[in-house]
Write an enzyme that holds these catalytic residues in place. Structure first.
Site, mmCIF file in Angstrom:
data_model
loop_
_atom_site.group_PDB
_atom_site.id
_atom_site.type_symbol
_atom_site.label_atom_id
_atom_site.label_comp_id
_atom_site.label_asym_id
_atom_site.label_seq_id
_atom_site.Cartn_x
_atom_site.Cartn_y
_atom_site.Cartn_z
ATOM 1 N N ASP A 188 2.989 -4.725 8.038
ATOM 2 C CA ASP A 188 1.768 -3.917 7.944
ATOM 3 C C ASP A 188 0.589 -4.882 8.084
ATOM 4 O O ASP A 188 0.292 -5.655 7.176
ATOM 5 C CB ASP A 188 1.765 -3.205 6.580
ATOM 6 C CG ASP A 188 0.417 -2.565 6.242
ATOM 7 O OD1 ASP A 188 -0.542 -2.704 7.029
ATOM 8 O OD2 ASP A 188 0.330 -1.927 5.176
ATOM 9 N N HIS A 241 0.875 -1.170 0.000
ATOM 10 C CA HIS A 241 0.000 0.000 0.000
ATOM 11 C C HIS A 241 0.918 1.227 0.000
ATOM 12 O O HIS A 241 2.018 1.168 0.565
ATOM 13 C CB HIS A 241 -0.852 -0.040 1.272
ATOM 14 C CG HIS A 241 -1.939 0.973 1.342
ATOM 15 N ND1 HIS A 241 -1.699 2.285 1.667
ATOM 16 C CD2 HIS A 241 -3.283 0.865 1.155
ATOM 17 C CE1 HIS A 241 -2.861 2.939 1.670
ATOM 18 N NE2 HIS A 241 -3.830 2.102 1.365
ATOM 19 N N CYS A 261 -4.725 2.551 -3.731
ATOM 20 C CA CYS A 261 -3.455 3.044 -3.169
ATOM 21 C C CYS A 261 -2.324 2.040 -3.357
ATOM 22 O O CYS A 261 -1.430 1.921 -2.526
ATOM 23 C CB CYS A 261 -3.590 3.414 -1.692
ATOM 24 S SG CYS A 261 -4.719 4.763 -1.405
ATOM 25 N N GLN A 272 -4.695 -5.171 7.026
ATOM 26 C CA GLN A 272 -5.707 -6.069 6.457
ATOM 27 C C GLN A 272 -5.769 -7.403 7.176
ATOM 28 O O GLN A 272 -6.762 -8.124 7.069
ATOM 29 C CB GLN A 272 -5.419 -6.303 4.959
ATOM 30 C CG GLN A 272 -5.511 -5.066 4.105
ATOM 31 C CD GLN A 272 -6.918 -4.502 4.026
ATOM 32 O OE1 GLN A 272 -7.913 -5.235 4.090
ATOM 33 N NE2 GLN A 272 -7.026 -3.190 3.885
ATOM 34 N N LYS A 311 -10.280 -0.824 10.861
ATOM 35 C CA LYS A 311 -10.419 -1.975 9.967
ATOM 36 C C LYS A 311 -10.771 -3.248 10.742
ATOM 37 O O LYS A 311 -11.092 -4.269 10.166
ATOM 38 C CB LYS A 311 -9.134 -2.182 9.169
ATOM 39 C CG LYS A 311 -8.897 -1.068 8.142
ATOM 40 C CD LYS A 311 -7.953 -1.520 7.072
ATOM 41 C CE LYS A 311 -7.257 -0.376 6.369
ATOM 42 N NZ LYS A 311 -8.104 0.338 5.421
#
Lengths: 414, 140
Positions: free
Chosen positions: A208, A131, A372, A211, A234
């Site tokens: 990261d 991202h 993104c 998600q 999220k």
């Protein structure tokens, strides 16, 4: 319920959907079908009530006052931190730092790590599926320090080509930053194996987890990553709050990220003595109800159970993949073997934006565009995709309506 | 016809459609039917980048009037562009600068002008007006 593969899953869909007030909403005269969970997830009543309770009964500043309200909310805020620590199985509570979100966490690490350890000619290794949030902070750092970004490529299924990792790692490699699950493709990366490989060469790894956190059980000690970042919104929690997990040794070494109240032991105009982590990194009044709401959101998903969520979402993914693959001219982008409940696709001769507009009119919320991840779009040679990302409150019936919606849009646009 | 008159004309045309489907089908039709811009202008110089779809805009100044041509890679955007060109083209810079383009709201397509940076339309309208501003006070 029993899934098609015969697995027993404790997902009480009716009850779960009752827990999310927004799912009753009508959009453009149609029942909302919310398939944009990858962008942000909806909030259960428990989270909404925790935020309301904070403002109506608890509002006070933390870590400051001697008065009762301040003491009570400080205890609750720190209790939230402990819950988050347990949820991701961090060793110490001071390894959990409240941030504004994933992006903020990555910027914090890029700033502090960069200041201490990055010099001219050094290299930072990313992947082709990152991202922009996990590209730009490193790019800024590299520009400042005259360091270099290197990229682990992907194959056409959207999986990392790990054979290239050995050649990409050099004596100059100072850090690897990669996503746990791709927001565009759904690919689940073999983070644990990559961390192990990196650690053999003493290279720290930032993951990261934006998600991954709503879909999988994250165990930072098992992964052995050095940093793990995610956002509250999220994972069914409030917006504007996130978490940076960092191993104690790094956080102790890091300088403060931003100056401000709350990060100090003593201040004179000559010198400031800083507090220890986590307070060292939490300048200013934090997003108090955000931190509390995030812990409530984690309680909520733990009550359902991430293992049940995983099985049910895999079932949804399979079902949607089968339905969509049957549509002529539709091509799924991202067909990794290990995949979370995210489907990106394009339809021959149709701009994703047009498709998104028509689906919106049918009450279906999807994301269209480059998500993104422009370098990833360049890899596939496409301007963008249509992305449906599912959560455990979505249903097969919704996927049926979605499939019909796509067919309708195709017939209108062709 | 003045800009306001053309806007009213479009609003009247759209009043015949009873639902969004019919409106979108009409937009898609006009989006598909005509090439709106000469291929030689579909270059980086004339491009207005949206986050998702792209718009190309070109302007000519003839006898005190501005003539716009434009295009997009997304078909519904292209349909709306052709309405904008129909409204704005062939008017003096002063008229164009004053246009409030309320017809977009009145025909129920406001969502296409949301400031999401998604489709470049908002930037396109701004660019159309900037052309007019640059040319205002000139006769040729």
């Amino acid at each position: 319920m029993t899934t098609e593969t015969g697995t027993i899953v404790n997902i009480d869909l009716k009850k779960i959907r009752e827990d999310f007030p927004i799912l009753k909403k009508q959009v453009n005269g149609k029942p909302l079908i919310y398939f944009d969970n990858g962008a942000t997830a909806q909030k259960p009543k428990a989270v909404i009530e925790a935020i309301t309770k904070y403002y109506s009964e608890q509002n006070s500043n933390i870590h400051r006052g001697v008065h009762t309200l301040s003491r009570e909310i400080t205890v609750e805020y720190e209790h939230a931190r402990e819950k988050i620590q347990k949820h991701i199985n961090a060793r110490y509570v001071h390894e959990i730092i409240f941030t504004k979100g994933t992006t903020d966490g990555i910027n914090l690490v890029a700033h502090c790590f960069g200041k201490l350890y990055i010099q001219e000619g050094d290299e930072i290794l990313l992947t082709e599926m990152e991202h922009h949030s996990n590209i730009i902070p490193w790019q800024l750092l590299c520009e400042e320090k005259k360091a270099k970004l290197k990229v682990i490529p992907i194959n056409d299924k959207g999986e990392l080509i790990l054979d290239e990792l050995d050649q990409l790692i050099s004596s100059k490699t100072k850090l690897i930053a990669l996503t746990h699950i791709s927001n565009t493709l759904g690919t689940i990366n073999p983070v644990k194996a990559i961390v192990a490989k990196a650690h053999r060469k003493n290279i720290p790894v930032l993951v990261d987890g934006a998600q991954a956190i709503p879909h999988t059980k994250v165990d930072v000690r098992d992964l052995d990553c050095d940093f793990y970042v995610f956002s509250g919104h999220k994972v069914f929690g409030p917006t504007g709050v996130g978490i940076l997990y960092g191993k104690e040794k790094w956080l102790n070494a890091f300088p403060p990220y931003q100056g401000g109240g709350g990060i100090i032991k003593t201040v004179t105009f000559e010198k400031t003595e800083y507090a220890e982590s986590p307070l060292k990194f939490e300048a200013g009044t934090p997003h108090i109800e955000g931190g509390i709401g995030l812990a409530v959101a984690l309680d909520y998903i733990n009550e359902i159970g991430l293992e049940h969520i995983h099985i049910y979402e895999t079932e949804l993914l399979q079902y949607a993949t089968n339905q969509l693959t049957a549509i002529p001219g539709l091509r799924i982008i991202g067909t990794a073997k290990e995949k979370a409940s995210v489907i990106s696709f394009i339809v021959e001769g149709i701009h994703p934006f047009d498709m998104g507009l028509i689906l919106d009119k049918l009450g279906i919320a999807v994301r269209t565009g480059h998500h993104c991840t422009q370098p990833l779009m360049q890899h596939f040679g496409i301007p963008g995709t249509i992305r449906a990302s599912f959560a455990f409150y979505n249903t097969k019936e919704e996927i049926d309506v979605f499939t019909e919606g796509i067919k309708k849009a195709i017939s209108m646009l062709r | 016809m003045s800009i306001t008159e053309i806007e009213n004309e479009i609003v009247e045309e759209f009043s015949l459609f009873d639902d969004w489907m019919a409106k979108y089908e009409y937009l898609i039709d006009i989006g598909k039917s005509l090439p709106l811009i000469d291929a030689k202008y579909k270059t980086e110089d004339y491009l207005i980048k949206g986050c998702q779809s792209q718009v190309w805009l070109q302007a000519d100044f003839k006898e005190g009037k501005i003539v716009y041509t434009a295009d997009s890679d997304a078909i519904i955007t292209k349909g709306i562009i052709s309405l904008l060109v129909r409204v704005m083209s062939g008017h003096s810079p002063e008229e164009i600068m004053k246009a409030d383009l309320s017809f977009i709201d009145r025909i129920g397509l406001k969502e296409n002008l949301s400031p999401t940076r998604a489709n470049g339309l908002v930037s396109m309208i701004k660019q159309m007006k900037l052309f007019a501003l640059a040319l205002s006070g000139k006769t040729e």
